[in-house]
Design a protein around this motif. Structure first.
Motif, mmCIF file in Angstrom:
data_model
loop_
_atom_site.group_PDB
_atom_site.id
_atom_site.type_symbol
_atom_site.label_atom_id
_atom_site.label_comp_id
_atom_site.label_asym_id
_atom_site.label_seq_id
_atom_site.Cartn_x
_atom_site.Cartn_y
_atom_site.Cartn_z
ATOM 1 N N GLY A 265 -2.496 7.875 4.666
ATOM 2 C CA GLY A 265 -2.386 7.144 5.920
ATOM 3 C C GLY A 265 -3.675 6.472 6.343
ATOM 4 N N LYS A 266 -4.813 6.910 5.759
ATOM 5 C CA LYS A 266 -6.113 6.359 6.147
ATOM 6 C C LYS A 266 -6.681 5.387 5.121
ATOM 7 N N SER A 267 -6.021 5.256 3.986
ATOM 8 C CA SER A 267 -6.572 4.460 2.892
ATOM 9 C C SER A 267 -5.706 3.232 2.594
ATOM 10 N N GLU A 268 -6.356 2.166 2.150
ATOM 11 C CA GLU A 268 -5.656 0.942 1.762
ATOM 12 C C GLU A 268 -5.848 0.653 0.274
ATOM 13 N N SER A 269 -6.243 1.674 -0.493
ATOM 14 C CA SER A 269 -6.533 1.469 -1.908
ATOM 15 C C SER A 269 -5.249 1.228 -2.705
ATOM 16 N N ARG A 270 -5.433 0.692 -3.916
ATOM 17 C CA ARG A 270 -4.289 0.429 -4.787
ATOM 18 C C ARG A 270 -3.637 1.725 -5.254
ATOM 19 N N ILE A 271 -4.451 2.764 -5.405
ATOM 20 C CA ILE A 271 -3.907 4.060 -5.813
ATOM 21 C C ILE A 271 -2.941 4.573 -4.758
ATOM 22 N N VAL A 272 -3.355 4.466 -3.489
ATOM 23 C CA VAL A 272 -2.497 4.903 -2.387
ATOM 24 C C VAL A 272 -1.229 4.058 -2.326
ATOM 25 N N ALA A 273 -1.387 2.756 -2.535
ATOM 26 C CA ALA A 273 -0.215 1.874 -2.534
ATOM 27 C C ALA A 273 0.780 2.287 -3.611
ATOM 28 N N ALA A 274 0.259 2.701 -4.766
ATOM 29 C CA ALA A 274 1.127 3.094 -5.878
ATOM 30 C C ALA A 274 1.864 4.402 -5.580
ATOM 31 N N ILE A 275 1.126 5.403 -5.055
ATOM 32 C CA ILE A 275 1.784 6.691 -4.813
ATOM 33 C C ILE A 275 2.679 6.639 -3.573
ATOM 34 N N TYR A 277 4.602 3.987 -2.867
ATOM 35 C CA TYR A 277 5.747 3.116 -3.141
ATOM 36 C C TYR A 277 7.084 3.859 -3.226
ATOM 37 N N PRO A 278 7.173 4.990 -3.976
ATOM 38 C CA PRO A 278 8.460 5.701 -4.016
ATOM 39 C C PRO A 278 8.932 6.144 -2.628
ATOM 40 N N GLY A 279 7.966 6.565 -1.776
ATOM 41 C CA GLY A 279 8.327 6.956 -0.408
ATOM 42 C C GLY A 279 8.857 5.781 0.389
ATOM 43 N N PHE A 280 8.267 4.591 0.179
ATOM 44 C CA PHE A 280 8.754 3.386 0.854
ATOM 45 C C PHE A 280 10.192 3.082 0.445
ATOM 46 N N CYS A 281 10.481 3.293 -0.841
ATOM 47 C CA CYS A 281 11.849 3.046 -1.317
ATOM 48 C C CYS A 281 12.841 3.969 -0.613
ATOM 49 N N LEU A 282 12.462 5.237 -0.436
ATOM 50 C CA LEU A 282 13.338 6.178 0.256
ATOM 51 C C LEU A 282 13.492 5.816 1.729
#
Length: 311
Positions: A265-275, A277-282
């Motif tokens: 929730g505090k990071s805008e890194s690409r790693i955070v975006a990747a992990i 993504y599945p939650g966004f889909c849900l």
């Protein structure tokens, strides 16, 4: 996705929320505000301190604070949900008490509501553990002669995720739940609007994303994925030992998942975006586009927190 969704957040906030019956609860660091549409069409706003074990001793330490947050959210969240139904004038909130409930009320007085809430939370935990931990272990046990011991945790994890997806799909078909999902979307949109640095108005909230990295849906998915990793290292071919180890490690896994989603929730890194993504889909299942009245309710709850805990 709108340009607003792609903008980098300019405000950091720890404010989170929860959809309730015909409303939204927003929670700050020390208090929460709940806004609910009453039968007259107005918005009833209630504020209260956020109590619990999260501010005490060892529960301030990483991992343990996640366990505390999980327990506090279950208990306080259930209280808030039941109270929101009373404010909204839901029929089931006004049903006549059963003989057993009348007996408890006569014997325990005002304490009966708290006892029923704790009973509801305990029953929910038992059912949840049974559905998402015991059942996958039992089903996975049928494959113990087909896969090595180290792979049993992975099989259980895949079964767990499959059961979770089926559960979400089934409840999303219920009309009453759809209304809650719309308020869930309003909650996320309002938080995203605030974090984007915009004024909290219906016009500004509307185009915001209804997906958010700190969502409880994403948390549950993290729990399942992290449990798969943890159980990979906890190996035994004995069914009873697997069941016991899975149940005992649930609080620890919840604590780890809390730290991960807090960091995300505090990071805008690409790693955070990747992990994330599945939650966004849900979240596309557990949130829905709200109407203006639902957005107004979410804004009222957010402003209720900001008045006392302005960030």
């Amino acid at each position: 996705m709108s340009n607003l969704d792609k903008d980098k957040k300019v405000r950091q906030t720890s404010i989170g929320g929860q959809a309730v019956i015909e409303g939204v609860m927003m929670r700050g660091k020390k208090m929460y505000a709940m806004a609910v549409r009453n039968p007259e069409g107005g918005i009833t706003i209630e504020k209260n301190q956020w109590g619990g074990i999260g501010s005490k001793g060892i529960f301030k330490v990483p991992i343990f604070r996640g366990i505390a947050a999980f327990v506090d959210s279950l208990i306080t969240g259930t209280k808030i949900l039941m109270h929101s139904a009373e404010i909204a004038g839901e029929d089931w909130a006004e049903e006549e008490l059963s003989p057993f409930e009348k007996f408890l009320q006569d014997k325990l007085g005002d304490k009966v509501n708290d006892i029923l809430i704790y009973f509801s939370v305990t029953l929910s935990l038992i059912l949840g553990m049974g559905m998402f931990f015991v059942l996958p272990v039992w089903l996975g046990n049928f494959t113990k002669d087909l896969v090595p011991v180290w792979a049993l945790g992975i099989v259980e994890g895949l079964l767990r995720i499959g059961i979770f997806l089926a559960y979400l799909f089934l409840i999303s078909r219920m009309k009453e739940i759809k209304r809650v999902f719309e308020y869930h979307g309003a909650e996320h949109k309002t938080i995203n609007c605030f974090e984007s640095g915009l004024d909290l108005t219906v016009e500004n909230v509307k185009p915001c994303s209804r997906l958010h990295k700190r969502c409880g849906t994403s948390f549950l998915l993290f729990v399942m994925v992290i449990s798969m990793i943890v159980f990979f290292f906890v190996r035994t071919d004995t069914l009873i030992l697997r069941l016991v180890s899975r149940i005992l490690l649930v609080p620890f896994i919840a604590g780890i998942s809390y730290e991960v989603i807090r960091w995300a929730g505090k990071s805008e890194s690409r790693i955070v975006a990747a992990i994330s993504y599945p939650g966004f889909c849900l979240q596309k299942i557990t949130t829905a586009e709200p109407d203006e009245s639902q957005i107004e309710t979410a804004i009222a709850a957010m402003k209720g927190v900001l008045e006392d805990e302005g960030e």
